[in-house]
Design a protein around this motif. Structure first.
Motif, PDB file in Angstrom:
ATOM      1  N   LEU A 132     -26.997  24.404  28.171  1.00 57.90           N
ATOM      2  CA  LEU A 132     -26.281  23.141  28.357  1.00 57.90           C
ATOM      3  C   LEU A 132     -25.072  23.299  29.269  1.00 57.90           C
ATOM      4  O   LEU A 132     -24.723  22.377  30.015  1.00 57.90           O
ATOM      5  N   ARG A 133     -24.429  24.455  29.215  1.00 63.09           N
ATOM      6  CA  ARG A 133     -23.244  24.672  30.051  1.00 63.09           C
ATOM      7  C   ARG A 133     -23.589  24.646  31.540  1.00 63.09           C
ATOM      8  O   ARG A 133     -22.729  24.383  32.379  1.00 63.09           O
ATOM      9  N   ASP A 134     -24.850  24.934  31.853  1.00 60.79           N
ATOM     10  CA  ASP A 134     -25.291  24.844  33.244  1.00 60.79           C
ATOM     11  C   ASP A 134     -25.664  23.420  33.632  1.00 60.79           C
ATOM     12  O   ASP A 134     -25.790  23.107  34.818  1.00 60.79           O
ATOM     13  N   VAL A 135     -25.859  22.564  32.643  1.00 61.94           N
ATOM     14  CA  VAL A 135     -26.326  21.204  32.913  1.00 61.94           C
ATOM     15  C   VAL A 135     -25.166  20.222  33.014  1.00 61.94           C
ATOM     16  O   VAL A 135     -25.190  19.300  33.842  1.00 61.94           O
ATOM     17  N   PHE A 136     -24.117  20.411  32.197  1.00 62.23           N
ATOM     18  CA  PHE A 136     -23.028  19.435  32.113  1.00 62.23           C
ATOM     19  C   PHE A 136     -21.713  20.012  32.645  1.00 62.23           C
ATOM     20  O   PHE A 136     -21.550  21.234  32.747  1.00 62.23           O
ATOM     21  N   PRO A 137     -20.775  19.133  32.976  1.00 64.43           N
ATOM     22  CA  PRO A 137     -19.480  19.596  33.492  1.00 64.43           C
ATOM     23  C   PRO A 137     -18.768  20.501  32.484  1.00 64.43           C
ATOM     24  O   PRO A 137     -18.996  20.407  31.277  1.00 64.43           O
ATOM     25  N   SER A 138     -17.879  21.329  32.981  1.00 64.91           N
ATOM     26  CA  SER A 138     -17.210  22.311  32.124  1.00 64.91           C
ATOM     27  C   SER A 138     -16.286  21.670  31.103  1.00 64.91           C
ATOM     28  O   SER A 138     -15.964  22.271  30.077  1.00 64.91           O
ATOM     29  N   ASN A 139     -15.844  20.420  31.354  1.00 62.72           N
ATOM     30  CA  ASN A 139     -14.930  19.773  30.409  1.00 62.72           C
ATOM     31  C   ASN A 139     -15.666  19.014  29.302  1.00 62.72           C
ATOM     32  O   ASN A 139     -15.036  18.447  28.406  1.00 62.72           O
ATOM     33  N   ALA A 140     -16.985  18.966  29.352  1.00 64.19           N
ATOM     34  CA  ALA A 140     -17.752  18.273  28.305  1.00 64.19           C
ATOM     35  C   ALA A 140     -17.814  19.147  27.055  1.00 64.19           C
ATOM     36  O   ALA A 140     -18.067  20.342  27.126  1.00 64.19           O
ATOM     37  N   ARG A 141     -17.571  18.531  25.893  1.00 58.99           N
ATOM     38  CA  ARG A 141     -17.709  19.225  24.620  1.00 58.99           C
ATOM     39  C   ARG A 141     -19.194  19.269  24.257  1.00 58.99           C
ATOM     40  O   ARG A 141     -19.862  18.236  24.267  1.00 58.99           O
ATOM     41  N   LEU A 142     -19.690  20.445  23.917  1.00 59.84           N
ATOM     42  CA  LEU A 142     -21.118  20.624  23.655  1.00 59.84           C
ATOM     43  C   LEU A 142     -21.329  21.126  22.231  1.00 59.84           C
ATOM     44  O   LEU A 142     -20.690  22.095  21.817  1.00 59.84           O
ATOM     45  N   TYR A 143     -22.229  20.472  21.509  1.00 61.01           N
ATOM     46  CA  TYR A 143     -22.517  20.839  20.125  1.00 61.01           C
ATOM     47  C   TYR A 143     -24.030  20.895  19.929  1.00 61.01           C
ATOM     48  O   TYR A 143     -24.757  19.991  20.373  1.00 61.01           O
ATOM     49  N   VAL A 144     -24.496  21.926  19.261  1.00 62.20           N
ATOM     50  CA  VAL A 144     -25.923  22.081  18.976  1.00 62.20           C
ATOM     51  C   VAL A 144     -26.091  22.282  17.476  1.00 62.20           C
ATOM     52  O   VAL A 144     -25.444  23.144  16.880  1.00 62.20           O
ATOM     53  N   GLN A 145     -26.945  21.468  16.883  1.00 64.22           N
ATOM     54  CA  GLN A 145     -27.173  21.517  15.446  1.00 64.22           C
ATOM     55  C   GLN A 145     -28.670  21.394  15.160  1.00 64.22           C
ATOM     56  O   GLN A 145     -29.458  21.031  16.026  1.00 64.22           O
ATOM     57  N   ASN A 146     -29.046  21.676  13.925  1.00 60.26           N
ATOM     58  CA  ASN A 146     -30.393  21.347  13.461  1.00 60.26           C
ATOM     59  C   ASN A 146     -30.513  19.827  13.361  1.00 60.26           C
ATOM     60  O   ASN A 146     -29.515  19.128  13.140  1.00 60.26           O
TER      61      ASN A 146
END
Length: 354
Positions: free
Chosen positions: A120-134
């Motif tokens: 995801l870090r390669d897909v979205f801007p560096s300032n976007a908060r990214l969360y991955v859950q079940n």
């Protein structure tokens, strides 16, 4: 920010201007074994209560994104496509994304989360908060409007019980996939029905209405053909689609079908009990109140054989404080609200530090 392997899905960003006055957005994604839904939601003021209904700018739907079912490459491609579609429909693009919460089935270990986060870090801007859950987290959040407290029971193609305490502890039961025994799921119910047909046919089991009903549904003339049908494409969702046939046979009084459903109710009860006990959600005396969110096609209301209602009756006997919730918003909205809550918490923490 890269376009990754599936770069053409972002071409709309060069061809379509962002809608004038559009603000920051949050993407919430619920990825299951059968389908995947992504919604785009405007960032809401942290100081205001959540509006009812929660505003949704756009919604996109795609296929399976469980990497255990379709493989990691196919899962990522579908995830990227459905997120791009939701953004395109909203008239926005990746530069406006404040946060993303991907709640995906098959995310069962921190290493699963980390691999998806790295991508995801390669897909979205560096300032976007990214969360991955079940995906169970989104299912819980759609019933509690983003607050991670209580227990959720999902029973669709697969099944899982997942719980959170207010201090952040979490636990799960089931959800290991059909090979390891997702009993109580749509797949589990249908697989037992298919087994019952084969057993009845070769003399190991009692006669059951399931035989004629399933053969008729599939357009087969003999139980022998069922073996070829099953292994020609043993996908989980294809098997689980037979659950309505099992329910109809149970309503008609078939003993085998009824036993399958009652056994499934018991398995689902055991999953919830395991989570509640491990987290102590019901308190030391077993009477404390906690949300019990019910999600999935197997638990959908059916006036004549309501699996969800039977599960609730069983759990209420064990834990009278359980508060059943049938969500009014879909899990993808729950995922977006999880991201919104995380952002709000970070904002408050930063304000307190300053």
């Amino acid at each position: 920010m890269k376009r990754y392997r599936n770069g053409e899905v972002w071409d709309f960003e060069n061809q379509m201007p962002v809608v004038a006055g559009a603000g920051d957005v949050i993407l919430g994604l619920d990825g299951g074994t059968t389908s995947t839904v992504c919604i785009c939601m405007p960032i809401l003021p942290f100081s205001d209560p959540l509006p009812d209904p929660v505003p949704v700018l756009a919604r996109a739907v795609a296929g399976c994104t469980n990497h255990n079912s379709v493989g990691e490459a196919a899962a990522r491609e579908t995830l990227e496509q459905v997120m791009a579609e939701a953004l395109a429909k909203s008239g926005s693009n990746r530069s406006a994304v404040r946060a993303v919460c991907l709640a995906v089935s098959g995310v069962n270990h921190p290493s699963d989360q980390q691999r998806i986060l790295d991508w995801l870090r390669d897909v979205f801007p560096s300032n976007a908060r990214l969360y991955v859950q079940n995906d169970a987290v989104a299912a819980l959040a759609c019933g509690t409007l983003g607050k991670l407290h209580g227990c959720v029971l999902i029973a669709g193609t697969g099944t899982i019980a997942y719980g959170f305490t207010e201090d952040g502890r979490e636990a799960r039961a089931a959800g290991a996939g059909p090979t390891l025994g997702d009993w109580g799921s749509g797949y589990g119910i249908a697989a037992q029905a298919l087994t019952a047909v084969i057993r009845a046919h070769d003399g190991r089991g009692p006669h059951t209405m399931l035989m004629s009903s399933i053969l008729g549904k599939l357009g087969l003339s003999s139980p022998d053909e069922l073996i070829g049908w099953t292994y020609a494409d043993p996908s989980w969702a294809r098997i689980a689609a037979l659950v309505p046939v099992v329910v109809c046979c149970a309503i008609a009084g078939d003993e085998v079908a009824n036993k399958i459903l009652f056994d499934s109710v018991e398995e689902l009860r055991l999953s919830v009990n395991a989570v509640v006990q491990r987290l102590g959600l019901s308190g030391p005396e077993g009477k404390d109140s906690f949300p019990l969110v019910m999600v999935g096609g197997v638990l959908d209301e059916n006036k004549r054989w309501d699996i969800g209602e039977e599960v609730i009756k069983c759990i209420s006997k064990d834990y009278p404080g359980a508060v059943p919730i049938r969500p009014k918003v879909e899990p993808a909205v729950g995922a977006a609200l999880v991201a919104w809550n995380f952002c709000m918490k970070e904002s408050l923490e930063n304000a307190f530090k300053s």
